[in-house]
Design an enzyme around this catalytic site. Structure first.
Site, PDB file in Angstrom:
ATOM      1  N   TYR A  78       1.067 -13.367  -0.382  1.00  0.00           N
ATOM      2  CA  TYR A  78       1.642 -13.172  -1.723  1.00  0.00           C
ATOM      3  C   TYR A  78       2.883 -12.298  -1.604  1.00  0.00           C
ATOM      4  CZ  TYR A  78      -1.656  -9.216  -1.140  1.00  0.00           C
ATOM      5  OH  TYR A  78      -2.386  -8.170  -0.640  1.00  0.00           O
ATOM      6  N   ARG A  99       0.832  -1.210   0.000  1.00  0.00           N
ATOM      7  CA  ARG A  99       0.000   0.000   0.000  1.00  0.00           C
ATOM      8  C   ARG A  99       0.867   1.261   0.000  1.00  0.00           C
ATOM      9  NH1 ARG A  99      -2.392   3.672   3.412  1.00  0.00           N
ATOM     10  NH2 ARG A  99      -4.504   4.313   2.850  1.00  0.00           N
TER      11      ARG A  99
HETATM   12  C1  LIG Z   1      -3.657   3.804   7.481  1.00  0.00           C
HETATM   13  C2  LIG Z   1      -4.314   2.825   6.563  1.00  0.00           C
HETATM   14  C3  LIG Z   1      -3.749   1.548   6.392  1.00  0.00           C
HETATM   15  C4  LIG Z   1      -4.379   0.611   5.561  1.00  0.00           C
HETATM   16  N1  LIG Z   1      -3.813  -0.609   5.403  1.00  0.00           N
HETATM   17  C5  LIG Z   1      -4.399  -1.527   4.589  1.00  0.00           C
HETATM   18  C6  LIG Z   1      -3.820  -2.815   4.381  1.00  0.00           C
HETATM   19  O1  LIG Z   1      -2.762  -3.138   4.911  1.00  0.00           O
HETATM   20  N2  LIG Z   1      -4.467  -3.712   3.583  1.00  0.00           N
HETATM   21  C7  LIG Z   1      -5.656  -3.380   2.973  1.00  0.00           C
HETATM   22  O2  LIG Z   1      -6.226  -4.204   2.251  1.00  0.00           O
HETATM   23  N3  LIG Z   1      -6.225  -2.156   3.139  1.00  0.00           N
HETATM   24  C8  LIG Z   1      -5.616  -1.234   3.927  1.00  0.00           C
HETATM   25  N4  LIG Z   1      -6.198  -0.007   4.090  1.00  0.00           N
HETATM   26  C9  LIG Z   1      -7.480   0.257   3.423  1.00  0.00           C
HETATM   27  C10 LIG Z   1      -7.362   0.547   1.956  1.00  0.00           C
HETATM   28  O3  LIG Z   1      -6.419   1.547   1.712  1.00  0.00           O
HETATM   29  C11 LIG Z   1      -8.743   1.011   1.528  1.00  0.00           C
HETATM   30  O4  LIG Z   1      -9.716   0.034   1.843  1.00  0.00           O
HETATM   31  C12 LIG Z   1      -8.868   1.251   0.026  1.00  0.00           C
HETATM   32  O5  LIG Z   1      -7.649   1.605  -0.561  1.00  0.00           O
HETATM   33  C13 LIG Z   1      -9.874   2.377  -0.246  1.00  0.00           C
HETATM   34  O6  LIG Z   1      -9.243   3.595   0.111  1.00  0.00           O
HETATM   35  P1  LIG Z   1      -9.949   4.971   0.394  1.00  0.00           P
HETATM   36  O7  LIG Z   1      -9.080   6.021  -0.224  1.00  0.00           O
HETATM   37  O8  LIG Z   1     -11.389   4.955   0.022  1.00  0.00           O
HETATM   38  O9  LIG Z   1      -9.919   5.098   1.980  1.00  0.00           O
HETATM   39  P2  LIG Z   1      -8.654   5.171   3.000  1.00  0.00           P
HETATM   40  O10 LIG Z   1      -7.486   4.437   2.470  1.00  0.00           O
HETATM   41  O11 LIG Z   1      -9.210   4.780   4.325  1.00  0.00           O
HETATM   42  O12 LIG Z   1      -8.299   6.731   3.018  1.00  0.00           O
HETATM   43  C14 LIG Z   1      -9.105   7.721   3.665  1.00  0.00           C
HETATM   44  C15 LIG Z   1      -8.232   8.938   3.957  1.00  0.00           C
HETATM   45  O13 LIG Z   1      -9.062  10.011   4.429  1.00  0.00           O
HETATM   46  C16 LIG Z   1      -8.410  10.652   5.524  1.00  0.00           C
HETATM   47  N5  LIG Z   1      -9.475  11.310   6.315  1.00  0.00           N
HETATM   48  C17 LIG Z   1     -10.463  10.694   7.023  1.00  0.00           C
HETATM   49  N6  LIG Z   1     -11.267  11.635   7.604  1.00  0.00           N
HETATM   50  C18 LIG Z   1     -10.777  12.854   7.242  1.00  0.00           C
HETATM   51  C19 LIG Z   1     -11.194  14.193   7.515  1.00  0.00           C
HETATM   52  N7  LIG Z   1     -12.281  14.484   8.268  1.00  0.00           N
HETATM   53  N8  LIG Z   1     -10.464  15.224   6.993  1.00  0.00           N
HETATM   54  C20 LIG Z   1      -9.357  14.970   6.207  1.00  0.00           C
HETATM   55  N9  LIG Z   1      -8.927  13.706   5.935  1.00  0.00           N
HETATM   56  C21 LIG Z   1      -9.645  12.657   6.420  1.00  0.00           C
HETATM   57  C22 LIG Z   1      -7.691   9.487   6.223  1.00  0.00           C
HETATM   58  O14 LIG Z   1      -6.645   9.949   7.058  1.00  0.00           O
HETATM   59  C23 LIG Z   1      -7.196   8.663   5.035  1.00  0.00           C
HETATM   60  O15 LIG Z   1      -5.921   9.102   4.586  1.00  0.00           O
HETATM   61  C24 LIG Z   1      -5.603   0.975   4.900  1.00  0.00           C
HETATM   62  C25 LIG Z   1      -6.162   2.265   5.065  1.00  0.00           C
HETATM   63  C26 LIG Z   1      -5.527   3.196   5.876  1.00  0.00           C
HETATM   64  C27 LIG Z   1      -6.118   4.588   6.042  1.00  0.00           C
END
Ligand SMILES: Cc1cc2nc3c(=O)[nH]c(=O)nc-3n(C[C@H](O)[C@H](O)[C@H](O)COP(=O)(O)OP(=O)(O)OC[C@H]3O[C@@H](n4cnc5c(N)ncnc54)[C@H](O)[C@@H]3O)c2cc1C
Length: 395
Positions: free
Chosen positions: A220, A107
């Site tokens: 993997y 990631r």
């Molecule tokens: C720290 C972390 C580690 C992860 N590790 C894994 C993993 O090892 N394996 C896996 O399968 N999935 C992991 N995931 C989940 C995976 O990244 C997500 O399920 C997928 O990529 C969808 O991502 P997304 O951008 O919708 O959400 P996310 O990846 O959850 O990103 C959301 C972002 O919004 C930010 N945010 C939230 N609220 C606010 C706010 N009020 N104001 C400003 N910013 C805000 C958060 O800090 C985060 O950076 C992880 C997610 C995070 C945040």
């Protein structure tokens, strides 16, 4: 024609991909992230062809090829018997069938590649260390409010606000979905370790999937093939908080005390395990007025189909394609986005739950499952998901 001003809340995989798509369409983007910086977080993510095709189109192919691995197949085995149940064709087969690779990446690697691309776009401004607290919709603009590190309240007006703020999304509430995600009764353990230390029979260029009634294990190679990423799913009564709750290796090993020797040897490798809880939240809507949500904010998915990151990337590309120049009604474009995504995402959420039931089924059903997997064969196992991997962004 000048583009729109777009504010994105959250710079995870979804927010970064959306920013890049919008910039390439000529829009100006402000990306607001609550974390103070972009530390290396998380472990493995799977990027099936529906997602990798989009990243390649954004020009990220060369950078991804340097860090991603391309497993040849998924080998499915029984946790306690260690017997091979079936195979799913990946590698060259996927590339040929879908015209895009099935990658697995760290990631943090994907985040770094997206971030580098985002930073090279003059029309994207990144604001870190700001937690968005309020989002308001208006007739001719939407407004965001956050508190700066010195305690001052700051606000920003934009034509469109995108909530890419993850599973506990604030923006989701603003568009009228106030229900909280519910704990699905599983905790995922993740760890990485040096591939040189993998048991020889599990060190190949393949994904291992081990099925059992009390959970399942996936592993993997990632990090250009130097590390092995392991995720072990455990049934649990109570959730843990966040994405990185520490876990005791002895506890995991006790849970998998009946595992076949090779799997136990693999699970004994990592010194450090981190845990996160699996939540579900049925998708209700994607947009209202000038505000839309994407990725986990809209539709957390169980990681039983490996579509979490892929769906966030699909959402981002769809929004990029549908939000045109300033002359078209923005609310119409966001409502078209909802129409494009609702059915597909609902189906993928359901398919993930179904996989969970199949993976964790008891002995009688498992017997039938194993027979069917043996009969289907590796290529047909992949082809079942033509409807997922063959996704194309709307033109
Ligand atoms: C720290 C972390 C580690 C992860 N590790 C894994 C993993 O090892 N394996 C896996 O399968 N999935 C992991 N995931 C989940 C995976 O990244 C997500 O399920 C997928 O990529 C969808 O991502 P997304 O951008 O919708 O959400 P996310 O990846 O959850 O990103 C959301 C972002 O919004 C930010 N945010 C939230 N609220 C606010 C706010 N009020 N104001 C400003 N910013 C805000 C958060 O800090 C985060 O950076 C992880 C997610 C995070 C945040």
């Amino acid at each position: 024609m000048p583009g729109l001003s777009i504010a994105i809340v959250g710079a995870g995989i979804g927010g970064l991909t959306a920013a890049l798509n919008f910039a390439r369409q000529g829009h100006s983007v402000t990306l607001i992230e609550r974390r103070p910086g972009f530390s290396e977080v998380g472990a493995g993510l799977q990027l099936s062809p529906n997602a990798s095709r989009i990243l390649v189109k954004l020009g990220l192919g060369p950078a991804l090829r340097r860090v991603a691995t391309l497993p040849d197949r998924v080998v499915v085995r029984g946790i306690s018997s260690g017997k091979r149940i079936g195979e799913v064709a990946l590698g060259p087969y996927m590339q040929q069938r879908y015209g895009a690779p099935y990658w697995v990446v760290h990631r943090a690697d994907l985040q770094t590649i997206l971030l580098d691309a985002v930073r090279s776009e003059a029309s994207i401004r990144i604001v870190t260390g700001r937690k968005v607290e309020e989002v308001r919709d208006g007739l001719d603009h939407a407004e965001l409010v956050w508190t700066a590190s010195n305690g001052a309240r700051e606000s920003l007006n934009a034509d469109v606000v995108i909530g890419a703020d993850g599973i506990w999304s604030k923006v989701r509430q603003v568009i009228g979905d106030t229900a909280s995600p519910t704990f699905h009764g599983y905790i995922a353990w993740r760890a990485t370790f040096d591939r040189k230390n993998a048991p020889p029979e599990l060190a190949g260029n393949e994904t291992g999937l081990w099925l059992g009634a009390r959970g399942h294990v996936v592993h993997y190679p990632i990090f250009s093939g130097h590390l092995v990423n392991v995720v072990a799913i455990e049934k649990a009564k109570e959730p843990v908080e966040g994405w990185a709750a520490p876990g005791q290796p002895e506890e995991l090993l006790a849970h998998y005390s009946n595992a076949a020797p090779a799997l136990r040897a693999l699970l004994q490798q990592p010194q450090e395990w981190l845990r996160w809880s699996l939540f579900r939240h049925p998708i209700k809507r994607f947009a209202k007025g000038r505000i839309a949500i994407l990725g986990d904010a809209a539709h957390p998915v169980l990681p039983f189909l490996a579509q979490g990151a892929a769906l966030a990337i699909e959402d981002a590309a769809t929004l990029g394609a549908l939000l045109p120049g300033e002359n078209r009604d923005v609310t119409e474009a966001l409502s078209a986005y909802e129409s494009h995504r609702l059915e597909r995402v609902t189906r993928i959420q359901a398919e993930g739950r179904k996989n969970g039931r199949i993976y964790h089924s008891g002995s009688l059903i498992a017997f039938g499952r194993d027979k069917v997997m043996q009969l289907i064969g590796p290529e047909s196992m992949s082809n079942r998901y033509d409807w997922i991997y063959g996704f194309r962004t709307p033109e």
